[in-house]
Design a protein around this motif. Structure first.
Motif, mmCIF file in Angstrom:
data_model
loop_
_atom_site.group_PDB
_atom_site.id
_atom_site.type_symbol
_atom_site.label_atom_id
_atom_site.label_comp_id
_atom_site.label_asym_id
_atom_site.label_seq_id
_atom_site.Cartn_x
_atom_site.Cartn_y
_atom_site.Cartn_z
ATOM 1 N N HIS A 60 -9.799 7.704 -3.383
ATOM 2 C CA HIS A 60 -10.775 9.037 -3.575
ATOM 3 C C HIS A 60 -12.178 8.558 -2.280
ATOM 4 C CE1 HIS A 60 -9.731 11.844 -6.842
ATOM 5 N NE2 HIS A 60 -8.714 10.676 -7.271
ATOM 6 N N SER A 61 -12.007 6.787 -2.708
ATOM 7 C CA SER A 61 -12.880 6.032 -1.637
ATOM 8 C C SER A 61 -12.171 5.382 -0.686
ATOM 9 C CB SER A 61 -14.340 5.803 -2.579
ATOM 10 O OG SER A 61 -15.351 4.801 -2.070
ATOM 11 N N LEU A 62 -12.401 5.565 0.237
ATOM 12 C CA LEU A 62 -12.255 5.253 1.442
ATOM 13 C C LEU A 62 -12.901 4.957 2.990
ATOM 14 C CD1 LEU A 62 -9.082 3.518 2.472
ATOM 15 C CD2 LEU A 62 -8.105 6.405 3.500
ATOM 16 N N ILE A 63 -13.545 6.034 3.188
ATOM 17 C CA ILE A 63 -14.150 5.506 4.557
ATOM 18 C C ILE A 63 -14.871 5.071 4.319
ATOM 19 C CG2 ILE A 63 -16.283 7.481 3.346
ATOM 20 C CD1 ILE A 63 -14.568 7.311 6.892
ATOM 21 N N ASP A 64 -15.675 4.064 3.895
ATOM 22 C CA ASP A 64 -16.544 2.829 3.327
ATOM 23 C C ASP A 64 -16.243 1.610 4.074
ATOM 24 O OD1 ASP A 64 -14.847 3.927 1.401
ATOM 25 O OD2 ASP A 64 -16.131 2.083 0.088
ATOM 26 N N LYS A 65 -14.770 2.102 3.482
ATOM 27 C CA LYS A 65 -13.933 0.730 4.259
ATOM 28 C C LYS A 65 -13.063 0.712 5.255
ATOM 29 C CE LYS A 65 -11.548 0.094 -0.233
ATOM 30 N NZ LYS A 65 -12.649 1.333 -1.389
ATOM 31 N N VAL A 66 -12.975 2.116 6.120
ATOM 32 C CA VAL A 66 -12.455 2.401 7.372
ATOM 33 C C VAL A 66 -13.448 1.771 7.960
ATOM 34 C CG1 VAL A 66 -12.243 3.965 9.196
ATOM 35 C CG2 VAL A 66 -11.266 4.362 6.706
ATOM 36 N N TYR A 67 -14.777 2.067 7.911
ATOM 37 C CA TYR A 67 -16.028 2.016 9.230
ATOM 38 C C TYR A 67 -17.033 0.118 8.664
ATOM 39 C CZ TYR A 67 -19.466 3.477 5.573
ATOM 40 O OH TYR A 67 -20.343 4.091 4.219
ATOM 41 N N LYS A 68 -16.661 -0.116 7.856
ATOM 42 C CA LYS A 68 -16.661 -1.054 7.145
ATOM 43 C C LYS A 68 -16.454 -2.486 8.195
ATOM 44 C CE LYS A 68 -15.659 -5.898 4.080
ATOM 45 N NZ LYS A 68 -15.123 -6.233 2.980
ATOM 46 N N ARG A 69 -17.536 -2.918 8.721
ATOM 47 C CA ARG A 69 -17.656 -4.374 10.253
ATOM 48 C C ARG A 69 -16.501 -5.160 10.345
ATOM 49 N NH1 ARG A 69 -21.494 -4.820 14.394
ATOM 50 N NH2 ARG A 69 -21.053 -6.387 15.713
ATOM 51 N N LYS A 70 -16.186 -5.326 9.447
ATOM 52 C CA LYS A 70 -14.451 -6.786 9.450
ATOM 53 C C LYS A 70 -13.582 -5.871 9.885
ATOM 54 C CE LYS A 70 -12.219 -10.179 9.513
ATOM 55 N NZ LYS A 70 -13.144 -11.373 10.556
ATOM 56 N N ASN A 71 -13.196 -4.043 9.619
ATOM 57 C CA ASN A 71 -12.666 -3.996 10.069
ATOM 58 C C ASN A 71 -12.915 -2.526 11.703
ATOM 59 O OD1 ASN A 71 -9.928 -1.768 9.573
ATOM 60 N ND2 ASN A 71 -11.435 0.036 9.417
#
Length: 465
Positions: A60-71
């Protein structure tokens, strides 16, 4: 929903049958072989159910992991390593890197605020290998959009890789063309000598966006990620001075396109294997090995019905049923069973064996390789011999490494002698010359370090060590 059929839900015992199939014997490469699979008779399931077989909780919550700086930083390293040209904005990798921090901050902000909008991909025509004068269009995203796609791919792969089927080998980590060919080889040796040699019609250009997004949504419930994928699919393309809309297809050249194609075709893989067919697929190129011509015809009919539900069609000119004694081509190889020899093996002096199975480079691959060598060794190329060989070696090594495990000893020997003559011709500016005296093989392979194709063959390489 895609492909609704009669019956509601999964048939009793299907999950158990599937689990049993997944535990079948593994070969040395670590992938499951369908060699001993048996046809399974069960009610048909909806194709979307293959994407979430166990009813696992959606992400349900993926976009925040996409835009994480390390990613984003990891994504940039992959984009940089893959090289490639720029998109419609004309920005190069080098120019992008000079303002990397600002670009990463901008992308992070746009993804967080849901304001990211990709540019159209740049159309780049690629000559079709088998059709002189015809081209297929490669869609090249801008560097900024390529970075975004890679960041998304970093998060999609761990979610979808576990559900991809063992029949699929294309664009997957830890799987290669050699694994796919080894699987087919074992199945043929096990008696499945009728081959469905198939291809999909304009697959990357005809993907139905809505069907694909429906399948993605079986595992991902984050609306912003689904909108991001939709925006990438609908970005359009730029060519001949105008922007063309993208109503169907995924850009062939986009970073995320191969994974999206595997998502779309996973129901096909699993449905075919549930029915007992020995499928091996690499992207849009696939084969089914069968025990009889009747089984092969049945496989084609089943494949056509399943693919129709996914909005995909078989290519009529590139789909055929053939016995292995006549040979078929797959992933650049020609695979064929040799003729029966009317002599006892004790009297056969060559390496040939009666009715043996052979694999060797297909004729068009050999011709293309020779054309590339000719292009690099033209007499007017203004390079010294040492520089010419340094330019030639990556081509020789790459092609030789790919085919070195096939039955190529005679072919590689012929090509090695031909390549030396090309180098002598470049050096002395004429085909007939005394190059063998001034630049003998010992000098070319020793001092000049020319790649020797025969020396790449594993058995011969180990003997020379």
């Amino acid at each position: 929903m895609i492909g609704d059929r009669s019956g509601s839900g999964k048939a009793a015992g299907e999950d158990g049958q599937e689990e049993k199939g997944n535990q079948m014997s593994k070969d040395e490469g670590g992938w499951n072989s369908s060699l001993r699979e048996k046809p399974v008779r069960s009610r048909l399931r909806r194709l979307v159910d293959w994407i979430n077989l166990a009813g696992a909780k959606k992400v349900h919550s993926l976009i925040d992991k996409v835009y994480k700086r390390k990613n984003l930083e990891m994504a940039w390293e992959r984009v940089k390593a893959n090289r490639g040209s720029g998109g419609v904005d004309g920005q190069t990798l080098e120019a992008f890197e000079t303002q990397l921090d600002q670009q990463l901050e901008r992308l992070q902000r746009e993804l967080k605020e849901d304001t990211y909008r990709p540019l159209p991909v740049r159309q780049h025509p690629i000559p079709k290998r088998d059709k002189p004068g015809e081209y297929r269009m490669l869609g090249i995203p801008a560097i900024y959009d390529r970075l975004c796609q890679q960041a998304l791919l970093n998060r999609l792969e761990p979610i979808f890789e576990p559900i991809f089927d063992d029949a699929s080998f294309g664009y997957r980590r830890g799987r290669s063309t050699k694994d796919a060919l080894r699987k087919i080889w074992k199945e043929i040796q096990g008696g499945s000598e009728w081959i469905v040699d198939a291809d999909l019609r304009d697959f990357f250009g005809s993907v139905d966006h809505e069907k694909l997004l429906t399948l993605v949504a079986q595992r991902i419930a984050d609306g912003r990620v689904l909108r991001l994928i939709r925006a990438m699919l609908k970005a359009g393309s730029y060519g001949k001075g105008q922007v063309l809309p993208s109503e169907r297809g995924t850009p062939q050249g986009g970073v995320v396109s191969p994974t999206l194609s595997n998502i779309l075709l996973t129901p096909f893989d699993r449905e075919m294997r549930l029915r007992g067919y020995q499928l091996t697929r690499y992207a849009d190129d696939w084969v089914v090995t069968c025990k009889s011509a009747a089984e092969a015809r049945s496989a084609v009919d089943a494949a056509r019905r399943i693919l129709k539900q996914l909005g995909v069609e078989l290519h009529p000119q590139k789909t055929r049923i053939v016995h292995v004694r006549y040979g078929f081509e797959f992933l650049g190889y020609k695979i064929k069973r040799g003729k029966k020899l009317h002599l006892p093996e004790s009297k056969i002096r060559s390496q040939a064996r009666s009715g043996a199975l052979y694999a060797y480079p297909r004729e068009k691959s050999i011709q293309r390789f020779q054309d590339q060598v000719r292009q690099r060794t033209k007499r007017r190329v203004p390079l010294k011999t040492q520089e010419l060989i340094a330019r030639l070696n990556p081509l020789l090594r790459g092609w030789g490494e790919y085919y070195k495990r096939a039955h190529v000893r005679k072919l590689f020997n012929q090509l090695d002698r031909w390549i030396m003559r090309r180098i002598w011709s470049h050096r002395f500016k004429r085909w007939r010359n005394g190059g063998w005296k001034q630049l003998p093989a010992t000098t070319l392979y020793g001092e000049y370090e020319l790649v020797n194709l025969v020396g790449l063959i594993p058995f011969l390489a180990s003997r020379s060590d």
